[in-house]
Design an enzyme around this catalytic site. Sequence first.
Site, PDB file in Angstrom:
ATOM      1  N   ARG A 298     -48.338 -38.709  29.190  1.00 15.13           N
ATOM      2  CA  ARG A 298     -48.217 -39.504  30.384  1.00 15.13           C
ATOM      3  C   ARG A 298     -49.609 -39.746  30.999  1.00 15.13           C
ATOM      4  O   ARG A 298     -50.159 -40.780  31.640  1.00 15.13           O
ATOM      5  CB  ARG A 298     -47.246 -39.264  31.346  1.00 15.13           C
ATOM      6  CG  ARG A 298     -45.936 -39.720  30.730  1.00 15.13           C
ATOM      7  CD  ARG A 298     -44.684 -39.117  31.113  1.00 15.13           C
ATOM      8  NE  ARG A 298     -43.623 -39.593  30.616  1.00 15.13           N
ATOM      9  CZ  ARG A 298     -42.056 -39.217  30.554  1.00 15.13           C
ATOM     10  NH1 ARG A 298     -41.820 -38.311  31.833  1.00 15.13           N
ATOM     11  NH2 ARG A 298     -41.363 -39.595  29.798  1.00 15.13           N
ATOM     12  N   TYR A 442     -45.391 -47.623  26.446  1.00 12.39           N
ATOM     13  CA  TYR A 442     -45.263 -46.172  25.777  1.00 12.39           C
ATOM     14  C   TYR A 442     -45.198 -45.397  26.469  1.00 12.39           C
ATOM     15  O   TYR A 442     -45.943 -45.269  27.774  1.00 12.39           O
ATOM     16  CB  TYR A 442     -45.838 -46.384  24.438  1.00 12.39           C
ATOM     17  CG  TYR A 442     -47.632 -46.262  24.468  1.00 12.39           C
ATOM     18  CD1 TYR A 442     -48.025 -46.317  23.249  1.00 12.39           C
ATOM     19  CD2 TYR A 442     -48.224 -46.312  25.642  1.00 12.39           C
ATOM     20  CE1 TYR A 442     -49.573 -46.135  23.098  1.00 12.39           C
ATOM     21  CE2 TYR A 442     -49.596 -46.270  25.708  1.00 12.39           C
ATOM     22  CZ  TYR A 442     -50.255 -46.159  24.239  1.00 12.39           C
ATOM     23  OH  TYR A 442     -51.481 -46.081  24.219  1.00 12.39           O
ATOM     24  N   GLU A 443     -44.753 -43.992  26.345  1.00 10.90           N
ATOM     25  CA  GLU A 443     -44.689 -42.782  26.918  1.00 10.90           C
ATOM     26  C   GLU A 443     -43.828 -43.025  28.291  1.00 10.90           C
ATOM     27  O   GLU A 443     -43.901 -42.401  29.255  1.00 10.90           O
ATOM     28  CB  GLU A 443     -45.879 -42.220  27.330  1.00 10.90           C
ATOM     29  CG  GLU A 443     -47.056 -42.086  26.242  1.00 10.90           C
ATOM     30  CD  GLU A 443     -46.451 -41.473  24.981  1.00 10.90           C
ATOM     31  OE1 GLU A 443     -45.594 -40.459  25.046  1.00 10.90           O
ATOM     32  OE2 GLU A 443     -46.759 -41.486  23.972  1.00 10.90           O
ATOM     33  N   GLY A 444     -42.601 -43.579  28.021  1.00  8.16           N
ATOM     34  CA  GLY A 444     -41.740 -44.073  29.032  1.00  8.16           C
ATOM     35  C   GLY A 444     -42.445 -45.247  29.703  1.00  8.16           C
ATOM     36  O   GLY A 444     -43.269 -45.243  30.541  1.00  8.16           O
ATOM     37  N   GLN A 449     -40.893 -44.551  34.666  1.00  9.11           N
ATOM     38  CA  GLN A 449     -41.505 -43.701  35.524  1.00  9.11           C
ATOM     39  C   GLN A 449     -41.156 -43.800  36.870  1.00  9.11           C
ATOM     40  O   GLN A 449     -41.323 -42.739  37.778  1.00  9.11           O
ATOM     41  CB  GLN A 449     -43.196 -43.966  35.283  1.00  9.11           C
ATOM     42  CG  GLN A 449     -43.439 -43.930  33.985  1.00  9.11           C
ATOM     43  CD  GLN A 449     -43.416 -42.413  33.288  1.00  9.11           C
ATOM     44  OE1 GLN A 449     -43.639 -41.580  33.841  1.00  9.11           O
ATOM     45  NE2 GLN A 449     -43.091 -42.356  32.016  1.00  9.11           N
TER      46      GLN A 449
END
Length: 602
Positions: A298, A442-444, A449
């Site tokens: 992240r 991506y990555e949440g 977040q």
Amino acid sequence: MPQYQPPLRDLQFVMHEVLNVVDELKVCPPHADLDADTLNAVLEEGGKFAAEVAFPLNQVGDAQGCQLDPVTHAVTTPAGFKAAYEQYVAGGWPALSCDPAYGGQGLPFVVNSAFYEMLNSANQAWTMYPGLSHGAYECLHAHGTEEQKRLYLPKLTSGEWTGTMCLTEPHCGTDLGLLRTKAEPQPDGTYKLTGQKIFISAGEHDLAANIVHLVLARLPDAPAGTKGISLFVVPKFKVNPDGSLGERNAIHCGGLEHKMGIHGNATCQMILDGAVGTLVGQPNKGLQAMFVMMNAARLGVGNQSVGLTEVAFQNALAYARERLQMRSLSGPKAKDKPADPIIVHPDVRRMLLTAKAYAEGGRALLSYCALLLDKELHHPDEKERQDSAELLALLTPIAKAFLTDNGFIAVNECLQVFGGHGYIREWGMEQFVRDARINMIYEGTNTIQALDLLGRKVLANQGATLKKFGKLVQQLIEEEGVNERMSEFINPLAQLAEQMTKFTTEIGFKALQNPDEAGAAAVPYLRVAGHLVFGYFFARMAAVALKAIAAGSTDPFYRGKLQTARFYFARLFPETATLMRQARSGVAALLDTDEALGVDAR
């Protein structure tokens, strides 16, 4: 053709003049001998690699993409990618911030963060191959068995092998509680994994001899949901006890995603058909272990957007200086030319300064996050380690979401500076826009977040960690509040800091009555928090610049820092008023909309 110059002066300004990283880290035993000259020399050489090796391959990678052989399942990366990676490994760059016990150079993460900003400016798609390996390294370093560390960490440190994180499956994205990949225990203590993963960046390629996949899966007796997820290390090639490579493991790329951006990175559908793996950490505790890698990723994605913002700004600025278009509204400025360069126009400067401000604020935040990570791992004082860990946890979703939102805003503004030429491939701007768009997903996703920030990092502990950051802000306000030259920066920061407490309390009470209120408020809440953080760092940067000027410096660099800070507080920071109004508007305007969306309310 696009261009790129490593922003070494800006990186050094943040590290040495704003954050004082050498003094901050000298108390940490691994960095007791740290000095500024070493850090500067490393960044200078890193900048050369980024600009001279990685950057010339950016448009090549975008045009060629990756190719999958459907028979062998091998993936070929674009022309030049493999040679660039070999040069990267030969230069020792993968080992920069790794543990010397496994062959690393032991430099602080704050240096690695600065190096990766330059790599991301140069070529985000290529940088993802070595970038993901850092997360795999950190995960195994923190949670691997001694045997796993012995087998995998030296090769990940050297760059001989790369790493991935295999989470997402076709039927579930962020909701990992739904994943179905199975892990069957074997008599020899290994596991056989069966399932399918998708959207796996760098899942298969020709750059390294082996790929170390970290895979989330379920044991046969695992409880449902996220409490039943375990983590396994599954290498592309099995690893013999002596560290040599054995036979091919039963994990392969079944297809490549056809994407709007980052074409040079292989985004893979990975098939596990009885692939042999070993357990990382405790059974059913895989998410805790994987979060080491996920949090690193992240921060890395935020870094990607800062890198793209910087390179887009550089190209838009160069174009605006040369492109002739119309006359200034206040009269001709380039009287010897048929028209003025477009940089004389106020709105062109607004677009350029938006990108510049978002690059500089993002650079300060990421450098601070990396410094917190260094202190969390190595500071001799336990309370300092704990405080650093808590602040880093608070700032991570902001670094991911706020910076990637800002990055997409910025690269779009930079493309707009080019007018019609921005739409044309040869200038390179449209690639920056396409590449930047994935970073918000991506990555949440950024909504995830925002929910993480508001729900887990703020409301879950009644704002205790937010108050810790608030103390840093208050300390700065008290130190600089009496300085009249700082009033234009301190006053709006102090006002938002005061509003933030009431704003957070109000959202928290509404969420207690109806959890959907948190979902409705989370995204604007994160942006308000992001501006509080940026305001803090811009005020700190302005204070440094004012002191340098007061001491007699005539370097235009410092005047430029003040001008960027003034622009930020005048033009971008006021967004907070609108955002707070949006967050306070409540959930009804979003959920009481069945007819508008054609939803059957039954």
